[in-house]
Design a protein around this motif. Structure first.
Motif, short mmCIF file in Angstrom:
data_model
loop_
_atom_site.label_atom_id
_atom_site.label_comp_id
_atom_site.label_asym_id
_atom_site.label_seq_id
_atom_site.Cartn_x
_atom_site.Cartn_y
_atom_site.Cartn_z
N TYR A 1 12.83 -24.08 24.63
CA TYR A 1 14.06 -24.82 24.91
C TYR A 1 14.14 -25.28 26.37
N TYR A 2 13.76 -24.38 27.29
CA TYR A 2 13.91 -24.71 28.71
C TYR A 2 12.59 -25.03 29.40
N TYR B 1 14.48 -26.34 19.19
CA TYR B 1 14.43 -25.88 20.57
C TYR B 1 13.53 -26.75 21.42
N LYS C 1 15.05 -30.67 21.38
CA LYS C 1 16.47 -30.82 21.76
C LYS C 1 17.18 -31.82 20.86
N GLN C 2 16.74 -31.91 19.61
CA GLN C 2 17.34 -32.81 18.63
C GLN C 2 17.56 -32.04 17.34
#
Length: 313
Positions: free
Chosen positions: A24-25, A70, A73-74
């Motif tokens: 995710y990040y 993740y 981001k969609q």
């Protein structure tokens, strides 16, 4: 079966080592403080127990919400919606070519049973079937893409040519060739053996006595009688070939469901992994059910034999 599959994938994915926050990040997850990491896990619902997470996932699934990917981001549906057509095209082309060649090859070998030609084809087919698909893919890339430079290395199409049918066809050559070579002889050999077994029946001897040629007997009688089995095998083979596309897509960098599955497992993109697992499991179960219904509808003898076995037991 789908419920058991979802439970198994859900639990195993979360017990595997790794950090979903990296999906995710990105690399920024490594520089997060402990408080920031805990807050991020709380936002994603990763601090709850596995049971609570599973119940929440099933509730969202029942509401039609497959969650957020993740990595991308969609929404998962948006990501899958962009690539599922690529997998369908690759799988459909490989499926049609495989059985379009397997049936004539099976009849060719059955007509020449135990001849030198039949034995050579059987040996070559066995070798080609047992070559790992990833190794065969790399070999074809080395020969046709690196050395000869006549075919692209990978991808579904060239940059900016997603609508160019000719360009897509060129990019399909190597991936579909791997899939066809992997499955062709497996099914051709099954059909060959069924045809050879059918030629041992009494009606074939009667046809020969009436002067009907062996080729006509094979085409008009033997093949017609094994057709129900052929159709059942073709229905069952759908998930088999679909599974092959997942491996091939990863090697060729082909943007499809197989590549998404690999990335989802590698980066622990839980929502994407769950959706693809359920989707694949549903296809497998659906094709098996279709094969059973289709076989009983076309050939009532299958249902009769099933009832006979149950009566004996």
């Amino acid at each position: 079966m789908l419920i058991l599959l979802s439970m198994a994938v859900f639990v195993m994915a979360r017990l595997c080592p790794g950090d979903p926050l990296r999906a995710y990040y990105g690399d920024g997850a490594e520089h997060m403080s402990t408080a920031e990491r805990e807050a991020a896990r709380e936002r994603l619902g990763l601090n709850d127990s596995i049971a609570v997470q599973y119940v929440r996932w099933t509730e969202n699934l029942a509401a039609g919400d497959l969650g957020l990917s993740y990595q991308y981001k969609q929404p998962v549906t948006a990501v899958i919606g962009d690539v599922w057509v690529n997998t369908l095209i690759l799988g459909l082309v490989s499926y049609v070519v495989t059985f379009g060649l397997a049936i004539p090859l099976a009849m060719f070998c059955a007509l020449r049973e135990d001849s030198l030609t039949d034995r050579i084809i059987c040996r070559l087919g066995t070798v080609s079937t047992n070559i790992p698909s990833f190794f065969l893919a790399l070999l074809l890339i080395l020969v046709f893409a690196v050395q000869l430079k006549i075919l692209p290395v990978g991808g579904a199409y060239s940059l900016g040519k997603s609508g160019d049918i000719a360009d897509r066809a060129v990019h399909l050559v190597l991936p579909s060739a791997v899939l066809v070579l992997e499955h062709l002889w497996y099914y051709a050999y099954m059909f060959r053996n069924k045809l050879v077994e059918e030629t041992r029946r009494d009606y074939v001897l009667l046809c020969k006595a009436e002067g009907i040629s062996r080729k006509t007997i094979m085409r008009k009688h033997c093949f017609r009688n094994i057709l129900p089995s052929v159709l059942v095998i073709m229905a069952i083979s759908v998930p088999h070939i679909l599974g092959g596309t997942y491996v091939v897509e990863t090697v060729f960098g082909y943007p499809g469901l197989g590549t998404l599955s690999f990335e989802a497992a590698m980066y622990q993109d839980y929502n994407m992994l769950m959706t693809l697992s359920i989707l694949t499991g549903g296809v497998v179960l659906g094709c098996n059910m279709l094969a059973q219904v289709l076989g009983q509808w076309i050939d009532p003898r299958m249902e009769y034999e099933k009832k006979l076995k149950e009566a004996v037991l």
